[in-house]
Write a protein that holds these residues in place. Sequence first.
Motif, PDB file in Angstrom:
ATOM      1  N   ALA A 148       0.782  -0.970   0.121  1.00 28.99           N
ATOM      2  CA  ALA A 148       0.023   0.075  -0.317  1.00 28.99           C
ATOM      3  C   ALA A 148       0.887   1.384  -0.152  1.00 28.99           C
ATOM      4  CB  ALA A 148      -1.004  -0.186   1.229  1.00 28.99           C
ATOM      5  N   GLY A 149       1.940   1.009   0.750  1.00 26.93           N
ATOM      6  CA  GLY A 149       2.821   2.194   0.679  1.00 26.93           C
ATOM      7  C   GLY A 149       3.412   2.526  -0.796  1.00 26.93           C
ATOM      8  N   SER A 150       3.784   1.604  -1.414  1.00 27.69           N
ATOM      9  CA  SER A 150       4.146   1.959  -2.712  1.00 27.69           C
ATOM     10  C   SER A 150       2.971   2.635  -3.527  1.00 27.69           C
ATOM     11  CB  SER A 150       4.609   0.671  -3.316  1.00 27.69           C
ATOM     12  OG  SER A 150       4.746   0.720  -4.671  1.00 27.69           O
ATOM     13  N   VAL A 151       1.874   1.962  -3.496  1.00 27.79           N
ATOM     14  CA  VAL A 151       0.658   2.469  -4.376  1.00 27.79           C
ATOM     15  C   VAL A 151       0.504   3.935  -3.874  1.00 27.79           C
ATOM     16  CG1 VAL A 151      -1.984   2.099  -4.612  1.00 27.79           C
ATOM     17  CG2 VAL A 151      -0.338   0.053  -4.503  1.00 27.79           C
ATOM     18  N   VAL A 195       0.373   9.731  -9.140  1.00 33.17           N
ATOM     19  CA  VAL A 195       0.076  10.045 -10.529  1.00 33.17           C
ATOM     20  C   VAL A 195       0.115   8.832 -11.201  1.00 33.17           C
ATOM     21  CG1 VAL A 195       0.743  11.183 -12.671  1.00 33.17           C
ATOM     22  CG2 VAL A 195       1.078  12.196 -10.307  1.00 33.17           C
ATOM     23  N   ARG A 196       1.116   8.055 -11.055  1.00 30.93           N
ATOM     24  CA  ARG A 196       1.255   6.600 -11.584  1.00 30.93           C
ATOM     25  C   ARG A 196       0.183   5.652 -11.156  1.00 30.93           C
ATOM     26  NH1 ARG A 196       5.642   2.920  -9.094  1.00 30.93           N
ATOM     27  NH2 ARG A 196       6.999   4.316  -9.855  1.00 30.93           N
ATOM     28  N   THR A 197      -0.214   5.730  -9.943  1.00 31.91           N
ATOM     29  CA  THR A 197      -1.228   4.623  -9.629  1.00 31.91           C
ATOM     30  C   THR A 197      -2.712   5.315 -10.234  1.00 31.91           C
ATOM     31  OG1 THR A 197      -0.058   4.454  -7.401  1.00 31.91           O
ATOM     32  CG2 THR A 197      -2.486   4.036  -7.344  1.00 31.91           C
ATOM     33  N   LEU A 198      -2.847   6.673  -9.989  1.00 35.47           N
ATOM     34  CA  LEU A 198      -4.233   7.026 -10.520  1.00 35.47           C
ATOM     35  C   LEU A 198      -4.287   6.578 -11.980  1.00 35.47           C
ATOM     36  CD1 LEU A 198      -4.731  10.610  -9.226  1.00 35.47           C
ATOM     37  CD2 LEU A 198      -5.947   8.227  -8.868  1.00 35.47           C
ATOM     38  N   LEU A 199      -3.031   6.662 -12.846  1.00 36.09           N
ATOM     39  CA  LEU A 199      -3.358   6.455 -14.184  1.00 36.09           C
ATOM     40  C   LEU A 199      -3.179   4.994 -14.524  1.00 36.09           C
ATOM     41  CD1 LEU A 199      -0.477   8.845 -15.731  1.00 36.09           C
ATOM     42  CD2 LEU A 199      -3.155   8.843 -16.147  1.00 36.09           C
ATOM     43  N   THR A 200      -2.896   4.096 -13.621  1.00 43.05           N
ATOM     44  CA  THR A 200      -3.026   2.602 -13.603  1.00 43.05           C
ATOM     45  C   THR A 200      -4.406   2.309 -13.466  1.00 43.05           C
ATOM     46  OG1 THR A 200      -0.761   2.604 -12.900  1.00 43.05           O
ATOM     47  CG2 THR A 200      -2.127   0.460 -13.098  1.00 43.05           C
ATOM     48  N   LEU A 201      -5.046   3.066 -12.590  1.00 44.41           N
ATOM     49  CA  LEU A 201      -6.458   2.519 -12.197  1.00 44.41           C
ATOM     50  C   LEU A 201      -7.240   3.149 -13.245  1.00 44.41           C
ATOM     51  CD1 LEU A 201      -6.541   3.694  -8.179  1.00 44.41           C
ATOM     52  CD2 LEU A 201      -6.384   1.528  -9.381  1.00 44.41           C
ATOM     53  N   LEU A 202      -6.999   4.185 -13.786  1.00 42.34           N
ATOM     54  CA  LEU A 202      -7.832   4.660 -15.000  1.00 42.34           C
ATOM     55  C   LEU A 202      -7.870   3.716 -16.085  1.00 42.34           C
ATOM     56  CD1 LEU A 202      -9.239   7.073 -16.508  1.00 42.34           C
ATOM     57  CD2 LEU A 202      -6.881   7.909 -17.390  1.00 42.34           C
ATOM     58  N   ALA A 203      -6.630   3.144 -16.290  1.00 41.35           N
ATOM     59  CA  ALA A 203      -6.661   2.112 -17.362  1.00 41.35           C
ATOM     60  C   ALA A 203      -7.396   1.063 -17.128  1.00 41.35           C
ATOM     61  CB  ALA A 203      -5.031   1.884 -17.861  1.00 41.35           C
ATOM     62  N   MET A 204      -7.196   0.272 -15.806  1.00 39.87           N
ATOM     63  CA  MET A 204      -8.063  -0.919 -15.547  1.00 39.87           C
ATOM     64  C   MET A 204      -9.418  -0.389 -15.503  1.00 39.87           C
ATOM     65  SD  MET A 204      -7.702  -3.598 -15.355  1.00 39.87           S
ATOM     66  CE  MET A 204      -6.797  -5.159 -14.643  1.00 39.87           C
ATOM     67  N   GLY A 205      -9.813   0.861 -14.728  1.00 41.76           N
ATOM     68  CA  GLY A 205     -11.142   1.391 -14.717  1.00 41.76           C
ATOM     69  C   GLY A 205     -11.809   1.161 -16.124  1.00 41.76           C
ATOM     70  N   ILE A 206     -11.215   2.008 -17.357  1.00 43.24           N
ATOM     71  CA  ILE A 206     -11.722   1.806 -18.695  1.00 43.24           C
ATOM     72  C   ILE A 206     -12.208   0.494 -19.028  1.00 43.24           C
ATOM     73  CG2 ILE A 206     -11.352   2.576 -20.995  1.00 43.24           C
ATOM     74  CD1 ILE A 206      -9.588   4.747 -19.726  1.00 43.24           C
ATOM     75  N   GLY A 207     -11.147  -0.153 -18.813  1.00 43.36           N
ATOM     76  CA  GLY A 207     -11.620  -1.549 -19.330  1.00 43.36           C
ATOM     77  C   GLY A 207     -12.589  -2.250 -18.513  1.00 43.36           C
ATOM     78  N   VAL A 208     -12.919  -2.168 -17.399  1.00 43.45           N
ATOM     79  CA  VAL A 208     -13.786  -2.791 -16.637  1.00 43.45           C
ATOM     80  C   VAL A 208     -15.243  -2.282 -16.847  1.00 43.45           C
ATOM     81  CG1 VAL A 208     -14.750  -3.349 -14.539  1.00 43.45           C
ATOM     82  CG2 VAL A 208     -12.312  -3.795 -14.875  1.00 43.45           C
ATOM     83  N   ALA A 209     -15.058  -0.823 -16.862  1.00 45.06           N
ATOM     84  CA  ALA A 209     -16.137  -0.120 -17.327  1.00 45.06           C
ATOM     85  C   ALA A 209     -16.837  -0.464 -18.405  1.00 45.06           C
ATOM     86  CB  ALA A 209     -16.118   1.465 -17.112  1.00 45.06           C
ATOM     87  N   LEU A 213       1.002   7.377 -21.534  1.00 48.76           N
ATOM     88  CA  LEU A 213       0.949   8.681 -20.559  1.00 48.76           C
ATOM     89  C   LEU A 213       1.500   8.408 -19.103  1.00 48.76           C
ATOM     90  CD1 LEU A 213      -0.281  11.289 -19.963  1.00 48.76           C
ATOM     91  CD2 LEU A 213      -2.222  10.365 -19.311  1.00 48.76           C
ATOM     92  N   THR A 214       1.342   6.990 -18.662  1.00 47.53           N
ATOM     93  CA  THR A 214       1.586   6.415 -17.184  1.00 47.53           C
ATOM     94  C   THR A 214       3.335   6.555 -17.671  1.00 47.53           C
ATOM     95  OG1 THR A 214      -0.195   5.187 -17.355  1.00 47.53           O
ATOM     96  CG2 THR A 214       1.389   4.754 -15.441  1.00 47.53           C
ATOM     97  N   ILE A 215       3.996   5.734 -18.495  1.00 44.04           N
ATOM     98  CA  ILE A 215       5.196   5.572 -18.577  1.00 44.04           C
ATOM     99  C   ILE A 215       5.897   6.797 -18.811  1.00 44.04           C
ATOM    100  CG2 ILE A 215       6.775   4.451 -20.083  1.00 44.04           C
ATOM    101  CD1 ILE A 215       5.239   2.415 -18.062  1.00 44.04           C
ATOM    102  N   MET A 216       5.315   7.714 -19.600  1.00 51.02           N
ATOM    103  CA  MET A 216       6.222   9.024 -19.894  1.00 51.02           C
ATOM    104  C   MET A 216       6.125   9.805 -18.626  1.00 51.02           C
ATOM    105  SD  MET A 216       7.313   8.824 -22.943  1.00 51.02           S
ATOM    106  CE  MET A 216       7.884  10.439 -22.866  1.00 51.02           C
ATOM    107  N   THR A 217       5.046   9.637 -17.643  1.00 46.85           N
ATOM    108  CA  THR A 217       5.093  10.374 -16.460  1.00 46.85           C
ATOM    109  C   THR A 217       6.304   9.856 -15.482  1.00 46.85           C
ATOM    110  OG1 THR A 217       2.637  10.652 -16.815  1.00 46.85           O
ATOM    111  CG2 THR A 217       3.644  11.207 -14.556  1.00 46.85           C
ATOM    112  N   ILE A 218       6.218   8.412 -15.509  1.00 49.78           N
ATOM    113  CA  ILE A 218       7.298   8.045 -14.798  1.00 49.78           C
ATOM    114  C   ILE A 218       8.728   8.308 -15.243  1.00 49.78           C
ATOM    115  CG2 ILE A 218       8.312   5.654 -14.105  1.00 49.78           C
ATOM    116  CD1 ILE A 218       5.607   4.433 -14.337  1.00 49.78           C
TER     117      ILE A 218
END
Lengths: 401, 399
Positions: A11-14, A19-33, B292-297
Amino acid sequence: MTTTDVLKFAAGSVLGYRVRTLLTLLAMGIGVASVIVLTALGEGARRFVTGEFQSLGTHLLIVLPGRSETTGGPPPLFGETPRDLTLDDALALAHSRAVRRIAPIAVGSAGVSYREREREVMIIGSTAAFLDVRHLKMASGRFFSTGDPRRASPLCVLGAKLKHELFGAGPAIGHWVRIGDRRFRVVGTLASEGRSIGLDLQDIAIVPVAAAQALFDSYSLFRVLVEARSDEAIPRARRDILRIIRQRHEGEDDVTVISQDAVVATFDKIFTALTLTVVGIASISLAVAGILIMNVMLVAVSQRTAEVGLLKALGASSGSIMRVFLAEATILSLVGAAVGVAVGYAAIRLVDRVYPLLPLNMPPWAVAAAVFVAMTTGLLFGVLPARRAAKLDPVAALAGR
Amino acid sequence: MRLADISRLAMGAVIAHRSRSLLTSLGIAVGIAAVVLLTSIGEGVHRFVLQEFSQFGTNIIAVTPGKTETFGISGAQISNVRPLSLDDSAALGRLEHVVAVMPVVQGNAQVEFDGRTRRTMVLGVGSDLPQVWSMNVSLGRFLPPDDQRAPRAFVILGAKVRSELFGERNPLGQRLGVGGDRYRVIGVMEAKGQFLGFDLDDAVYVPAGKALELFNRESLMEIDLVYRAGSSAKNVRGGIERILRARHGTDDFTVTTQQQMLDVLGSVLDVLTFAVAALGGISLFVGGVGILTIMTIAVRERRAEVGLLRAIGARRAHVLQLFLFESLLLSAAGGLAGLALGLGLAMTIKVFLPSLPVHPSLEYAFLAELLAVLIGLLAGVLPARHAARLQPLDALRAE
């Protein structure tokens, strides 16, 4: 390491890289939605269509003239036969004990005119039973009364749209309209909800079947609708229909009997296949989101190399290191899936509000399946980075190399 | 900084993080492959359907009784108060530019030969059918151009009816019972296969006048006519409307040109292809989020590098270009890989599943690649701007 430690570390890492976490969630969220919304669309369309067919009537059998030899092919949906399916044939079907009621249908097209307004519409000739067999509702007036179906009384019932086109908002009942070259008195109008597949029931005129036969100078019926007494009576009704027609047609089997259930089942199958295809295509995006999770995890591993080295130096086993990173991947995909479910649900509610006619329906199994697939994807794509982390050499890792 | 320097630096960054770049491009590649494959299938179906419809030729105009605005079966084809007659058909045949005309009545009846019976489709047609529907006889000849009001009782068999009733025997000259009447077989049609679920081989063809008698009806169901290639469909259509209006007194018929039908079908299929492409586009979008994610990183990791570049005189625009170029590189490479993957899959389907019509369209492939580059650009803008806005001093201190 205890489970709490593992979760805390992950959780600490997440939370650490927002920003990175949010974007990853966004990607997964789009797929699931998208999976959820598309399933809801497909499921809604399926229910709508099967519902439409079911509303045609209950325990319904449809008798059409003509028969084709090849089974599995389409029945002769329209066209002529040398021996007509006649009104007497239809009335004879009512003698079967498995049959509750029958509605003969003659179909044609003619101009309907009132004063200077004329409109060419489909004319349906039927009997009093038509209203009940087809579950139609009247907006005003009455339907034909149960009398001798062979009498061509000059009465007609208008569909809602036709009534509006000819009479506007004024009353239609009691007025005489001209259909073809005959005059008919309007006795009722249909309620506007009567909308059905393949036939706009709002833009028709219904006349007694004998009147339609006289109007079109044709004694052949287009269809006979037969309502069986119960579900169990359907096979018997079908056998009886074929037997009665064979007797009346000198031993020739020249009609096709379609049961409503068969039609509904076919459409059900088609729409299920369609939904699965569409959802399958949409779930490719879940795989893409999985790839992204893997990518982000790889970055996370390389960024935390020193940390991993320290943990290992302190005695953490390779297994617990692996668990830490797998936990992170799972958290990312699970939260992403939750976001997706929420967004999908909101989208469905929104569509529901804007287009209430479109029956969207989110089946619970779809939500469960989407979340499950998302989690599996996260785990699957998390394995490689996690193994890479677990295999790190503590000395080299601590040295930051 | 020169363009060459920027591209070299960006390329270096991409190659340095090999697995990361690979995965990022893979995300885009999967999306592009999905779009390319799905549009190939959509385009294939499109072509297949149009081909099915134009196999009868494209210069066909169909006249049906009753006035309808929509396509599909209208009640008027079954019964109507103003029949479309054989005389109407003959009158249309005398129209300028019209090369062939044929009345159509369709029904279902029992055919019988030598004790064998079969229920089949009966088509009442004219002698011009081979020309109008582009079908040929394989044996004997087609119906002679008799006077349609009193035609001789000849019948042409579909390929399937022939094999079911006659087997290997020669059917020519034999007497066949059709719905109780007797007809002489004078020809057999070539096998044509299915059309929209109708087996055209499971049919017999008799003169339209005979079919009207057989089915005891007055009105034809359709009149098909072919106009000379090169003459305008609009003129012919106008002629048809003029003649029928003069004969009937009112507009109680519908004229549909083949081109009209193809256009409507084509636009429906286009929408379908687009919808399928949009479905595949969801994956592409997710792939864009990946970039976008990877570029941010990447920007975060390389702050020190950016600081150094800026300290030795690189402008903000240069830093922006650097990261944009990197993102473009990732998406373009992914796009190309996806293109190859999608086309490869399409070809595989073509080889192993020939029944599924697949037609990769260069146009869509090009658009997909363009889309990939665009996505790279869009996904790169935000992180690149972030990098360009970094203060050199802060960035350097991050070391």
